[in-house]
Enzyme design. Structure first.
Site, short mmCIF file in Angstrom:
data_model
loop_
_atom_site.label_atom_id
_atom_site.label_comp_id
_atom_site.label_asym_id
_atom_site.label_seq_id
_atom_site.Cartn_x
_atom_site.Cartn_y
_atom_site.Cartn_z
N HIS A 1 0.81 -1.20 0.00
CA HIS A 1 0.00 0.00 0.00
C HIS A 1 0.85 1.26 0.00
CE1 HIS A 1 -2.71 3.11 1.28
NE2 HIS A 1 -3.73 2.29 1.25
N CYS A 2 2.14 1.15 0.38
CA CYS A 2 2.91 2.37 0.65
C CYS A 2 3.89 2.77 -0.46
CB CYS A 2 3.67 2.21 1.96
SG CYS A 2 2.58 1.93 3.36
N ILE A 3 4.91 1.94 -0.67
CA ILE A 3 6.06 2.38 -1.49
C ILE A 3 5.66 2.69 -2.94
CG2 ILE A 3 8.48 1.90 -2.08
CD1 ILE A 3 7.93 2.15 0.93
#
Ligand SMILES: NC(=O)c1ccc[n+]([C@@H]2O[C@H](COP(=O)([O-])OP(=O)(O)OC[C@H]3O[C@@H](n4cnc5c(N)ncnc54)[C@H](O)[C@@H]3O)[C@@H](O)[C@H]2O)c1
Length: 442
Positions: free
Chosen positions: A275-277
């Site tokens: 979900h982040c990088i």
């Protein structure tokens, strides 16, 4: 400046009688809710997903990597409630927002979840409430998107209600740190909000790091993730170059890692996931445009990382070709659908792209993942596949086995012993014994 409202909330926090509401009970929100419950606060979990509320009411944990008994300490506790009734938001003294912040189709921030939550909170906002945003976002979101919604009723931030940003640094699947032990950055919209938010987190988290503003906290979270995205891109580029030179990038990283300062190891892979990088850096890119500034490192890192699935497919194609086999009609098994080891999280996982690209070339693709028994419909993918069993006979029946995720549950020696050809994107085969001429790193 201290007033009755500030002092009353400070006192409730100090006594742990402040009711803590957490909105969004996913990978970030559920562990946070439990951390506040464990430290002695009454807690209310809010989510629009009825299935999650029902599971919690039954004492069931839907985040498998946290273990079956994770929510047991809360279930049956008089200090715990979970609900999809957002009219109850007025019951909470502190409200922590952990809703998704994805990207839209054109890599633009999708703040619709935060906006909707802001509107929900505004409906029951009352003096003495502290609101904290934890969702990852660009600097300015708390002040520009949340504050106007909350101030609509005429209450003043910093004296009637309080607003802060505290980035979530959760790393699902990690065993050496948890919600309580990961240092927590906290920045307020004003000094009073920052102090109250820091006081709240100090009750549940071991180390709180106050910063001067919400914007500093928002930007620090993005810096952390951009740092990872850029370094992963750099090491992915090194992989492509060194592989061409016949040098093992994994051995090179191990060697460089022996330097006790000035180097931190990052590892190559089949592409970015989670979900982040793959997502967060583009929040800054979008906001930077408002100031007429380019974010070249972010764009370049994105370009290199997004090219990795094609690189892996190319290596697979070449390896099959060397064995006299065309990709068209080849049977390929992809190992690992989750984006990282030992979790069931498939968001943005490069495995989906690998499968779709191989299928587009005419390969018959199957997958195995002990944590993901079947695929479900996602924003970009709908594979409609089920995990296949990993017997020695099955392994031997594929023209190529492509290792996308190195789950601890895999028996690499067994896979090496039975597979005809292995494409290894994770150096999972490093310790296997016996012949290695059927292992190709990618
Ligand atoms: N997962 C991670 O490792 C991680 C790490 C650091 C930061 N973050 C950030 O934390 C935020 C949440 O991520 P996550 O991984 O927990 O997401 P998630 O998808 O696991 O959980 C989000 C939850 O919010 C619920 N939800 C959606 N809209 C809602 C609404 N309007 N009201 C109430 N609930 C709503 C969903 O049903 C879901 O249960 C994101 O901004 C993410 O970037 C995630």
């Amino acid at each position: 400046m201290a007033n009755n409202v500030t002092d009353a909330l400070k006192d409730k926090i100090a006594r742990k009688s402040a009711v803590v509401g957490v909105i969004g009970l996913g990978y970030v929100g559920l562990p946070l809710l439990r951390a506040f419950h464990e430290s002695g606060f009454p807690v209310i979990g809010f989510d629009i997903d009825r299935a999650k509320i029902d599971a919690l009411a039954r004492g069931e944990n839907y985040l498998k990597h946290l273990g079956e008994s994770f929510v047991k300490p809360m279930s049956g506790s008089p200090r715990f409630r979970a609900t999809d009734d957002f009219a109850r938001l007025g019951d909470a003294d502190a409200i922590i927002i952990c809703v998704p912040t994805p990207l839209g189709r054109h890599l633009e921030p999708d703040l619709s979840y935060i906006e909707r939550t802001g509107d929900d909170i505004a409906k029951t906002l009352r003096p003495g409430q502290l609101i904290v945003l934890e969702s990852t976002t660009y600097p300015g979101t708390t002040r520009e998107i949340l504050l106007p919604r909350l101030a609509e009723k005429g209450f003043t931030c910093g004296s009637d209600f309080f607003l802060a940003f505290s980035p979530e640094r959760e790393d699902p699947g990690r065993r050496d740190f948890n919600t309580q032990t990961i240092p927590k950055l906290v920045g307020g919209i004003d000094a009073a909000s920052g102090e109250l938010a820091a006081a709240l987190y100090r009750q549940a988290v071991e180390h709180v790091v106050p910063v001067s503003t919400a914007e500093v906290a928002e930007a620090a979270k993005l810096l952390e993730n951009i740092y990872r995205a850029v370094n992963i891109a750099m090491v992915n580029e090194m992989k492509v170059v060194l592989t061409e030179m016949g040098i093992d990038v994994w051995e090179v990283i191990e060697a460089a890692k022996t330097k006790p300062f000035g180097f931190q190891a990052f590892y190559p892979g089949p592409g970015l996931g989670g979900h982040c990088i793959p997502i967060d850096p583009f929040y800054l890119t979008w906001k930077a445009r408002e100031f007429g500034k380019p974010t070249r490192f972010i764009e370049l890192a994105g370009e290199i990382n997004h090219a990795m699935p094609d690189y892996v497919v190319g290596r697979t194609l070449l390896a099959l070709n060397q064995g006299g086999k065309a990709i068209q009609g080849a049977k390929v098994l992809v190992l690992g659908l989750a984006y990282k080891p030992d979790v069931d999280d498939v968001r943005e996982s490069p495995s989906f792209e690998l499968i779709e690209k191989l299928q587009a070339l005419g390969a018959a693709v199957e997958y195995n993942d002990p944590h993901v028994p079947a695929t479900h419909k996602m924003r970009k993918h709908d594979l409609g596949m089920k995990s296949v069993p990993l017997t020695p006979e099955a392994l031997a029946s594929y023209d190529a086995v492509l290792i996308a995720t190195h789950h601890a549950a895999y028996d690499w020696q067994r896979i090496a012993d039975h597979a005809k050809l292995i494409i290894d994107t994770r150096n999972a085969m490093k310790r296997v014994k016996g012949r290695r001429d059927h292992i190709v790193s990618a």
